[in-house]
Design a protein around this motif. Structure first.
Motif, PDB file in Angstrom:
ATOM      1  N   ILE A  22       0.863  -1.194   0.000  1.00 25.23           N
ATOM      2  CA  ILE A  22       0.000   0.000   0.000  1.00 25.23           C
ATOM      3  C   ILE A  22       0.893   1.236   0.000  1.00 25.23           C
ATOM      4  O   ILE A  22       1.776   1.372   0.845  1.00 25.23           O
ATOM      5  CB  ILE A  22      -0.926   0.016   1.230  1.00 25.23           C
ATOM      6  N   LYS A  33      -0.588   7.908  -8.786  1.00 26.43           N
ATOM      7  CA  LYS A  33      -1.321   6.697  -8.401  1.00 26.43           C
ATOM      8  C   LYS A  33      -1.135   5.595  -9.443  1.00 26.43           C
ATOM      9  O   LYS A  33      -0.898   4.429  -9.101  1.00 26.43           O
ATOM     10  CB  LYS A  33      -2.808   7.008  -8.228  1.00 26.43           C
ATOM     11  N   PHE A  37       0.451   1.842  -8.954  1.00 25.56           N
ATOM     12  CA  PHE A  37      -0.215   0.595  -9.324  1.00 25.56           C
ATOM     13  C   PHE A  37       0.607  -0.188 -10.340  1.00 25.56           C
ATOM     14  O   PHE A  37       0.675  -1.420 -10.284  1.00 25.56           O
ATOM     15  CB  PHE A  37      -1.613   0.880  -9.873  1.00 25.56           C
ATOM     16  N   ASP A  43      -2.972  -0.533  -3.355  1.00 21.57           N
ATOM     17  CA  ASP A  43      -3.797   0.580  -2.872  1.00 21.57           C
ATOM     18  C   ASP A  43      -2.910   1.822  -2.765  1.00 21.57           C
ATOM     19  O   ASP A  43      -1.670   1.728  -2.741  1.00 21.57           O
ATOM     20  CB  ASP A  43      -4.426   0.254  -1.522  1.00 21.57           C
ATOM     21  N   ILE A  45      -2.917   5.568  -0.573  1.00 21.50           N
ATOM     22  CA  ILE A  45      -3.527   6.456   0.423  1.00 21.50           C
ATOM     23  C   ILE A  45      -2.762   7.777   0.402  1.00 21.50           C
ATOM     24  O   ILE A  45      -1.535   7.798   0.469  1.00 21.50           O
ATOM     25  CB  ILE A  45      -3.455   5.832   1.835  1.00 21.50           C
ATOM     26  N   ARG A  57      -7.686  -0.507   5.724  1.00 25.31           N
ATOM     27  CA  ARG A  57      -7.263  -0.930   4.375  1.00 25.31           C
ATOM     28  C   ARG A  57      -6.259  -2.082   4.459  1.00 25.31           C
ATOM     29  O   ARG A  57      -6.285  -2.990   3.631  1.00 25.31           O
ATOM     30  CB  ARG A  57      -6.657   0.251   3.623  1.00 25.31           C
ATOM     31  N   THR A  60      -8.227  -5.134   5.089  1.00 24.85           N
ATOM     32  CA  THR A  60      -8.945  -5.509   3.861  1.00 24.85           C
ATOM     33  C   THR A  60      -8.042  -6.252   2.898  1.00 24.85           C
ATOM     34  O   THR A  60      -8.397  -7.328   2.380  1.00 24.85           O
ATOM     35  CB  THR A  60      -9.512  -4.267   3.170  1.00 24.85           C
ATOM     36  N   HIS A  61      -6.849  -5.715   2.673  1.00 19.98           N
ATOM     37  CA  HIS A  61      -5.959  -6.344   1.702  1.00 19.98           C
ATOM     38  C   HIS A  61      -5.358  -7.646   2.228  1.00 19.98           C
ATOM     39  O   HIS A  61      -5.096  -8.570   1.448  1.00 19.98           O
ATOM     40  CB  HIS A  61      -4.860  -5.355   1.288  1.00 19.98           C
TER      41      HIS A  61
END
Length: 221
Positions: A22, A33, A37, A43, A45, A57, A60-61
């Motif tokens: 992340i 961004k 990626f 992700d 932030i 997050r 979640t990941h």
């Protein structure tokens, strides 16, 4: 090294390639961004951030990663099961082919009858030769209608075989439905097909042997 280079290095190493990354950055441009990626991040932030959001997050990941690992494991198991099933199917095909060749080429006559209906469901060329008929004609017969079964209360014996599964051997002298006088050594037993009892007869033609014995006996007399 900046964050993009660190992420690229992690993704290039087999030990860390599966670790979710992340990005946290003050940069908020779309191109930043996209760059994150492309480097392998999952992700992005932007600062300022809330710690609870970051933790949420991360959870979640990690959960997604665990789910992905679980799916990979299940997929591997499924692939192994498919492989084993195909292997088993191939072995069964080979075994069936082997049994079919034996069934068609053996000198032992083989007849099978449905226990409920009495209808002949299987006959091999050897059985047709013993009966002096054909496989096709044997398959049209019902054992309840055959004189050799009706004689000496053999239908009652067959009923016991189908009910209890016991086996018996007998030497039978008879005239077949196709007019041949024959001596056969008969072994009768039960087998199940789709849960239903069937009568299996294995026939060994001993006509020549019996005729020879009778000839010797007459010669002695």
């Amino acid at each position: 090294m900046d964050g993009y280079e660190v992420c690229t290095a992690l993704k290039a190493d087999k030990k860390t390639v599966e670790v979710p990354v992340i990005f946290i950055s003050a940069l908020d441009e779309s191109q930043d961004k996209v760059k994150g990626f492309k480097a392998g991040g999952v992700d992005f932030i932007t600062k300022p951030f809330q710690a609870d959001e970051v933790l949420a997050r991360v959870e979640t990941h990690l959960a997604l990663r665990r789910l992905h690992q679980q799916l990979e494991k299940q997929n591997e198991q499924l692939q192994q099961e498919i492989f084993e099933r195909h292997k088993t199917e191939q072995e069964l095909r080979e075994l069936n082919d082997f049994n079919r060749r034996i069934f068609e080429t053996t000198s032992l006559g083989v007849l099978a009858y449905h226990g409920g209906t009495g209808q002949c469901v299987m006959a091999n060329p050897a059985a047709a030769k013993i009966a002096n008929g054909s496989v096709e004609l044997l398959l049209t017969q019902n054992f309840r209608d055959l004189p050799s079964f009706q004689a000496q209360n053999r239908l009652a014996v067959v009923k016991q075989i189908l009910k209890t599964g016991f086996e018996f051997n007998e030497q039978i002298h008879t005239v077949t439905s196709f007019g041949r006088e024959v001596w056969v050594e008969c072994h009768a037993s039960r087998f199940l097909n789709h849960g239903e009892p069937h009568l299996l007869l294995l026939l060994h033609d001993i006509t020549e042997q019996k005729n020879f014995q009778q000839t010797l006996q007459l010669a002695k007399e």
